[in-house]
Write an enzyme that holds these catalytic residues in place. Structure first.
Site, PDB file in Angstrom:
ATOM      1  N   HIS A  37      17.592   8.794  12.981  1.00  0.00           N
ATOM      2  CA  HIS A  37      16.600   9.774  13.451  1.00  0.00           C
ATOM      3  C   HIS A  37      15.786   9.177  14.608  1.00  0.00           C
ATOM      4  CE1 HIS A  37      16.762  11.268   9.110  1.00  0.00           C
ATOM      5  NE2 HIS A  37      17.037  12.343   9.796  1.00  0.00           N
ATOM      6  N   VAL A 176      24.564   6.917  14.136  1.00  0.00           N
ATOM      7  CA  VAL A 176      24.140   5.508  14.053  1.00  0.00           C
ATOM      8  C   VAL A 176      24.630   4.974  12.711  1.00  0.00           C
ATOM      9  CG1 VAL A 176      22.158   3.939  14.074  1.00  0.00           C
ATOM     10  CG2 VAL A 176      22.140   5.993  15.494  1.00  0.00           C
ATOM     11  N   SER A 186      19.734   9.979   5.176  1.00  0.00           N
ATOM     12  CA  SER A 186      18.565   9.906   4.293  1.00  0.00           C
ATOM     13  C   SER A 186      19.007   9.725   2.849  1.00  0.00           C
ATOM     14  CB  SER A 186      17.748  11.192   4.407  1.00  0.00           C
ATOM     15  OG  SER A 186      17.372  11.389   5.733  1.00  0.00           O
ATOM     16  N   ARG A 187      20.208  10.207   2.535  1.00  0.00           N
ATOM     17  CA  ARG A 187      20.678  10.139   1.144  1.00  0.00           C
ATOM     18  C   ARG A 187      21.091   8.733   0.729  1.00  0.00           C
ATOM     19  NH1 ARG A 187      22.419  15.661  -0.431  1.00  0.00           N
ATOM     20  NH2 ARG A 187      21.986  16.984   1.350  1.00  0.00           N
TER      21      ARG A 187
END
Ligand code: PAF
Length: 280
Positions: A37, A176, A186-187
């Protein structure tokens, strides 16, 4: 860094910025931010006068209640990270701010939202399109940044912008990866230690497909790759498809003119992970 929770204050701030001739870059997120992010945010900061990051766990794009409730959330740490890279505004609305009443908009994306993620997560892309369109309408950015890890999402958003004639440039950004190849997500924080050790196999499988695609039978290559991955403890492949990168239609034999991409989704323990790799 401005922290804004309501649409009206965000609109007011951004109209001030725009009145000074400043253009806006938008990075839509659901929080639990990682280095992937932050790459999008850095790029937006370089390419725009002001950058807005939205943090909103969009309930209507989750087809399973359990997935929504388990989605990682860490606003304090997200704000620290965004401040450290120089983000200008964070927009973090509550659900009733985004959906004062249910939004029943329907879109026609043809094949794009029916295959792969669309098949396994009914309603997912309709939820994504509704929230992204809302964010576009509120923020009116010049450019919006999306990661290529969600390749199908990117295809749907490009289609959304085309069919709704939205004058925003969609900027795709490379996936990335961790040092061992696992795509940042995120998981990933929900993986146990042993699952985390297995997870890079997903990317290694994609690399292997890339190496073998030219001299292999496509369906045999898919079948053997799924079997190999499924041999890992706790890992089940949901789908592995090799598709045309524009239409997302599965290909039978690769040809030199069309770009093709391998897309995969697996369940590893209780965590669902996706990844993809362009093969041509
Ligand atoms: O990719 C995501 O994080 C989400 O799908 C998005 C684009 C922020 C919409 O909720």
């Amino acid at each position: 860094m401005g922290f804004i929770k309501t649409i009206s204050s965000l609109k007011q701030k951004l109209s001030e910025e725009k009145s000074h001739g400043r253009n806006i870059g938008l990075v839509p997120t659901m929080g639990a931010l990682h280095a992937g992010h932050l790459e999008l945010v850095r790029r937006s900061i370089i390419e725009n006068d002001r950058t807005v990051v939205s943090i909103f766990v969009n309930p209507i794009q989750f087809n399973k209640k359990e997935d929504l409730s388990k989605y990682p959330r860490d606003l304090v740490s997200d704000l620290e990270k965004l401040k450290s890279v120089g983000c200008d505004y964070v927009f973090a609305p509550e659900t009733n701010e985004m959906y004062p009443e249910p939004d029943l908009t329907q879109f026609e994306f043809g094949q794009l939202d029916k295959v792969m993620e669309g098949k396994f997560r009914p309603g997912h892309f309709s939820g994504v399109a509704i929230v992204v369109k809302k964010l576009f309408e509120v923020i009116e950015p010049a450019q919006a940044y999306f990661g290529e890890k969600d390749f199908q999402q990117l295809a749907v958003i490009n289609k959304l912008v085309e069919i709704e004639k939205i004058p925003i440039k969609i900027i795709p950004c490379k996936t990335v990866r961790e040092e061992d190849g696992l795509a940042m997500s995120s998981r990933n924080v929900r993986l146990t230690k042993s699952e985390r050790a297995i997870a890079p196999q997903i990317y290694h499988t994609l690399i292997n497909i890339k190496k073998r695609i030219v001299r292999s039978n496509v369906s045999e290559l898919i079948r053997s790759s799924i079997n190999l991955l499924n041999n890992n403890d706790g890992l089940t492949v949901e789908y592995l498809e090799i598709v045309d990168a524009k239409t997302l239609i599965p290909i039978e034999t690769p040809n030199k003119t069309n770009e093709i991409i391998a897309c995969i989704a697996v369940n590893l323990g209780n965590v669902r992970l996706i990844d993809n790799l362009k093969l041509s």
